[in-house]
Design a protein around this motif. Structure first.
Motif, PDB file in Angstrom:
ATOM      1  N   PRO A 255       0.627  -1.432  -0.259  1.00  0.00           N
ATOM      2  CA  PRO A 255       0.183   0.286   0.380  1.00  0.00           C
ATOM      3  C   PRO A 255       0.972   1.293   0.148  1.00  0.00           C
ATOM      4  O   PRO A 255       1.641   1.192   0.537  1.00  0.00           O
ATOM      5  CB  PRO A 255      -1.204  -0.165   1.551  1.00  0.00           C
ATOM      6  CG  PRO A 255      -0.632  -1.831   1.432  1.00  0.00           C
ATOM      7  CD  PRO A 255       0.535  -2.207   1.487  1.00  0.00           C
ATOM      8  N   VAL A 256       0.232   1.614  -0.576  1.00  0.00           N
ATOM      9  CA  VAL A 256       1.439   3.299  -1.425  1.00  0.00           C
ATOM     10  C   VAL A 256       0.600   4.607  -0.948  1.00  0.00           C
ATOM     11  O   VAL A 256      -0.360   5.218  -1.377  1.00  0.00           O
ATOM     12  CB  VAL A 256       2.392   2.992  -1.983  1.00  0.00           C
ATOM     13  CG1 VAL A 256       2.940   5.108  -2.987  1.00  0.00           C
ATOM     14  CG2 VAL A 256       3.178   2.020  -2.730  1.00  0.00           C
ATOM     15  N   VAL A 257       0.918   5.532   0.157  1.00  0.00           N
ATOM     16  CA  VAL A 257       0.368   7.549   0.566  1.00  0.00           C
ATOM     17  C   VAL A 257       1.371   7.945  -0.290  1.00  0.00           C
ATOM     18  O   VAL A 257       2.708   7.642  -0.087  1.00  0.00           O
ATOM     19  CB  VAL A 257       0.361   7.541   1.245  1.00  0.00           C
ATOM     20  CG1 VAL A 257      -0.331   8.796   1.592  1.00  0.00           C
ATOM     21  CG2 VAL A 257      -0.761   6.427   2.348  1.00  0.00           C
ATOM     22  N   VAL A 258       1.523   8.437  -1.118  1.00  0.00           N
ATOM     23  CA  VAL A 258       1.760   9.024  -2.219  1.00  0.00           C
ATOM     24  C   VAL A 258       1.392  10.719  -2.142  1.00  0.00           C
ATOM     25  O   VAL A 258       0.560  11.330  -1.617  1.00  0.00           O
ATOM     26  CB  VAL A 258       1.465   9.335  -4.027  1.00  0.00           C
ATOM     27  CG1 VAL A 258       0.748   9.527  -4.281  1.00  0.00           C
ATOM     28  CG2 VAL A 258       2.824  10.234  -4.534  1.00  0.00           C
ATOM     29  N   CYS A 259       3.110  11.807  -1.800  1.00  0.00           N
ATOM     30  CA  CYS A 259       3.342  13.279  -1.615  1.00  0.00           C
ATOM     31  C   CYS A 259       3.723  14.053  -2.762  1.00  0.00           C
ATOM     32  O   CYS A 259       4.547  13.350  -3.062  1.00  0.00           O
ATOM     33  CB  CYS A 259       2.816  13.426  -0.127  1.00  0.00           C
ATOM     34  SG  CYS A 259       2.757  15.486  -0.061  1.00  0.00           S
ATOM     35  N   VAL A 260       2.723  14.405  -3.527  1.00  0.00           N
ATOM     36  CA  VAL A 260       3.976  15.022  -4.762  1.00  0.00           C
ATOM     37  C   VAL A 260       3.931  17.343  -4.775  1.00  0.00           C
ATOM     38  O   VAL A 260       2.722  17.232  -4.631  1.00  0.00           O
ATOM     39  CB  VAL A 260       2.746  15.302  -5.959  1.00  0.00           C
ATOM     40  CG1 VAL A 260       3.604  16.110  -6.920  1.00  0.00           C
ATOM     41  CG2 VAL A 260       3.008  13.530  -6.825  1.00  0.00           C
ATOM     42  N   SER A 261       4.920  17.208  -3.899  1.00  0.00           N
ATOM     43  CA  SER A 261       4.894  18.955  -3.706  1.00  0.00           C
ATOM     44  C   SER A 261       6.221  18.846  -3.093  1.00  0.00           C
ATOM     45  O   SER A 261       7.141  17.990  -3.171  1.00  0.00           O
ATOM     46  CB  SER A 261       4.309  19.227  -2.316  1.00  0.00           C
ATOM     47  OG  SER A 261       4.019  20.851  -2.173  1.00  0.00           O
TER      48      SER A 261
ATOM     49  N   LEU B  68       5.416   5.496   2.583  1.00  0.00           N
ATOM     50  CA  LEU B  68       4.923   6.489   2.612  1.00  0.00           C
ATOM     51  C   LEU B  68       5.724   6.935   1.188  1.00  0.00           C
ATOM     52  O   LEU B  68       6.889   7.241   1.760  1.00  0.00           O
ATOM     53  CB  LEU B  68       5.053   7.319   3.683  1.00  0.00           C
ATOM     54  CG  LEU B  68       4.959   9.027   3.455  1.00  0.00           C
ATOM     55  CD1 LEU B  68       3.831   9.983   2.116  1.00  0.00           C
ATOM     56  CD2 LEU B  68       5.112   9.747   4.599  1.00  0.00           C
ATOM     57  N   LEU B  69       4.957   7.915   0.152  1.00  0.00           N
ATOM     58  CA  LEU B  69       6.255   7.773  -1.201  1.00  0.00           C
ATOM     59  C   LEU B  69       6.003   9.419  -1.480  1.00  0.00           C
ATOM     60  O   LEU B  69       4.666  10.541  -1.880  1.00  0.00           O
ATOM     61  CB  LEU B  69       5.716   6.996  -2.416  1.00  0.00           C
ATOM     62  CG  LEU B  69       6.377   7.470  -3.885  1.00  0.00           C
ATOM     63  CD1 LEU B  69       8.386   7.187  -3.684  1.00  0.00           C
ATOM     64  CD2 LEU B  69       5.733   6.961  -5.120  1.00  0.00           C
TER      65      LEU B  69
ATOM     66  N   ILE C 207      11.709   8.971  -0.229  1.00  0.00           N
ATOM     67  CA  ILE C 207      11.735  10.678  -0.520  1.00  0.00           C
ATOM     68  C   ILE C 207      12.471  10.913  -2.292  1.00  0.00           C
ATOM     69  O   ILE C 207      13.610  10.411  -2.399  1.00  0.00           O
ATOM     70  CB  ILE C 207      12.356  11.497   0.077  1.00  0.00           C
ATOM     71  CG1 ILE C 207      12.168  11.819   1.486  1.00  0.00           C
ATOM     72  CG2 ILE C 207      12.867  13.219  -0.325  1.00  0.00           C
ATOM     73  CD1 ILE C 207      12.273  12.188   2.451  1.00  0.00           C
ATOM     74  N   THR C 208      12.185  10.785  -3.134  1.00  0.00           N
ATOM     75  CA  THR C 208      12.563  10.440  -4.638  1.00  0.00           C
ATOM     76  C   THR C 208      13.299  11.998  -5.059  1.00  0.00           C
ATOM     77  O   THR C 208      14.548  11.800  -5.625  1.00  0.00           O
ATOM     78  CB  THR C 208      11.239  10.668  -5.807  1.00  0.00           C
ATOM     79  OG1 THR C 208      10.375  11.996  -5.415  1.00  0.00           O
ATOM     80  CG2 THR C 208      10.113   9.870  -4.985  1.00  0.00           C
ATOM     81  N   GLY C 209      12.969  13.495  -4.800  1.00  0.00           N
ATOM     82  CA  GLY C 209      14.000  14.604  -4.833  1.00  0.00           C
ATOM     83  C   GLY C 209      13.012  14.369  -5.691  1.00  0.00           C
ATOM     84  O   GLY C 209      11.800  14.138  -6.284  1.00  0.00           O
ATOM     85  N   SER C 210      13.473  15.731  -6.555  1.00  0.00           N
ATOM     86  CA  SER C 210      13.174  16.028  -7.656  1.00  0.00           C
ATOM     87  C   SER C 210      13.037  15.101  -9.196  1.00  0.00           C
ATOM     88  O   SER C 210      13.968  14.808  -9.236  1.00  0.00           O
ATOM     89  CB  SER C 210      13.538  17.299  -8.409  1.00  0.00           C
ATOM     90  OG  SER C 210      12.664  17.964  -9.468  1.00  0.00           O
ATOM     91  N   VAL C 211      11.864  14.775  -9.133  1.00  0.00           N
ATOM     92  CA  VAL C 211      11.852  14.565 -10.681  1.00  0.00           C
ATOM     93  C   VAL C 211      10.990  15.576 -11.712  1.00  0.00           C
ATOM     94  O   VAL C 211      10.289  16.134 -12.045  1.00  0.00           O
ATOM     95  CB  VAL C 211      10.206  13.475 -10.767  1.00  0.00           C
ATOM     96  CG1 VAL C 211      11.047  12.609  -9.417  1.00  0.00           C
ATOM     97  CG2 VAL C 211       9.281  14.069 -10.373  1.00  0.00           C
TER      98      VAL C 211
END
Length: 380
Positions: free
Chosen positions: A197-203, A230-231, A257-261
């Motif tokens: 299960p993944v919760v994603v936040c883009v910001s 948590l992505l 934490i992906t960093g900038s994409v």
């Protein structure tokens, strides 16, 4: 054909929601009908000259990082308007550039529209800037607003006549880009998420967005939804603190934490999630506030249920209990309960996501926004 001069500090390659909003408005105008006059951010976010030559319209940059309504800037804006035959002006942000309106009219401009965002709601709260915003409202033909929150805040600061001329103009969503099958499996594989299960936040990673609230809520989420991830998609000055916070709460193994994409990969990162969450909160006595939150609408277009903070205009992007839930982003408890509910009830989550996409297709597409802007610029 009449032309519009867009005067703005908010323009790519500088990243941000307002920048993307103004750029989309420009690109969707009829060919040959728009010219952009903007500031120059330097090479911090890439080569602006290389960006500019790819645009289907002229981009003229002032050699400064911030445009202000100075006599020099006004003179150049008037010269551009005359040379390009512009009979209308769109200010990317009403404050402070809208103060040039009367000067632009002397250059033959007949119609002036100024956008307001969360930034202008901050101006409306302080005596000095409130007076400047009132002057802008009296000079332009239309002040736009993003939603109910920004309309009410700005309307209190401007004259009754200016408030009566306010019209809604919010960003749109490209539903062909942001869709449920946008490539989420590839992102899951890249980060080793599998079928968890993944919760994603883009910001952007900044305090107002509430990524810290998500991390503080995460131990409680894991207690009910073991294996959840948590992505956090984005970059910003808060990254190191968020990493330390995850370690302090013992959840660093389940926080990515992906960093900038790249912009082209954003839809796939939304699609990698099961739930979208950004529990934003208002800070600094109301000066740091969420104007709208286009990320919630992009997530809805991708078919995700959303959990939004109750800051500013963010609730305008959610139909409560229909497309998602609104929580107080200052506290981890409400956020944890909302996430547990949606992750634990896939039927409800799926139905919210489907209703969210249908709502975006009906009311938030760029075609709808472009028609609204055309009406505002022509006075229809």
């Amino acid at each position: 054909m009449s032309a519009t001069l867009i005067i703005t500090n908010d323009f790519p390659p500088r990243p941000g929601g307002i920048q993307a909003f103004v750029h989309e408005l420009a690109t969707r105008r009829p060919a040959g009908s728009v010219v952009v006059y903007c500031s120059n951010p330097g090479r911090r976010w890439g080569d602006p000259t290389a960006f500019d030559v790819r645009q289907p319209f002229p981009v003229i940059r002032e050699n400064t990082s911030v445009l202000l309504p100075t006599p020099g800037v006004l003179r150049r804006a008037r010269r551009i308007a005359r040379l390009e035959g512009c009979d209308s002006v769109l200010f990317g942000a009403a404050a402070p550039l809208g103060l040039m309106t009367e000067g632009m009219r002397r250059a033959g401009v007949e119609r002036v529209v100024a956008l307001t965002h969360g930034h202008e709601t901050g101006w409306s709260a302080l005596p000095g800037t409130r007076q400047a915003l009132r002057r802008v409202g009296d000079q332009v033909d239309v002040l736009t607003y993003l939603g109910d929150y920004t309309r009410e805040r700005v309307a209190r600061a401007v004259s009754p006549a200016a408030a009566a001329r306010m019209r809604c103009l919010a960003p749109g969503v490209d539903t062909d880009r942001f869709r449920p099958d946008a490539g989420g499996d590839e992102i899951r594989e890249r980060h080793g998420l599998g079928g968890r299960p993944v919760v994603v936040c883009v910001s952007r990673l900044v305090p107002r967005k509430g990524q810290d609230t998500l991390i503080r809520a995460w131990p409680r989420v894991l207690a009910d939804i073991p294996g959840a991830v948590l992505l956090l998609v984005g970059e910003g000055p808060y990254r190191r603190r968020l990493r330390a916070l995850a370690a302090r709460h013992g959840v660093e193994d389940s926080v990515v934490i992906t960093g900038s994409v790249p912009s082209a990969e954003l839809p796939a990162h939304y699609a990698a999630g099961d739930v979208f969450a950004m529990p934003c909160r208002t800070r600094n006595g109301g000066l740091d506030v969420e104007g709208l939150g286009i990320v919630y609408l992009e997530a809805s277009a991708t078919g995700l249920p959303v959990v939004a903070g109750d800051s500013g205009g963010a609730p305008d992007t959610v139909v409560e209990e229909e497309t998602g839930l609104v929580v107080d982003g200052h506290w981890p408890g409400p956020t944890a309960r909302a996430l547990i509910r949606l992750l634990g009830d896939t039927t409800t989550a799926t139905e919210m996501g489907e209703r969210g996409r249908a709502w975006v297709e009906r009311a938030w597409t760029w075609d709808v926004v472009s028609r609204r802007l055309d009406d505002l610029l022509t006075g229809a």
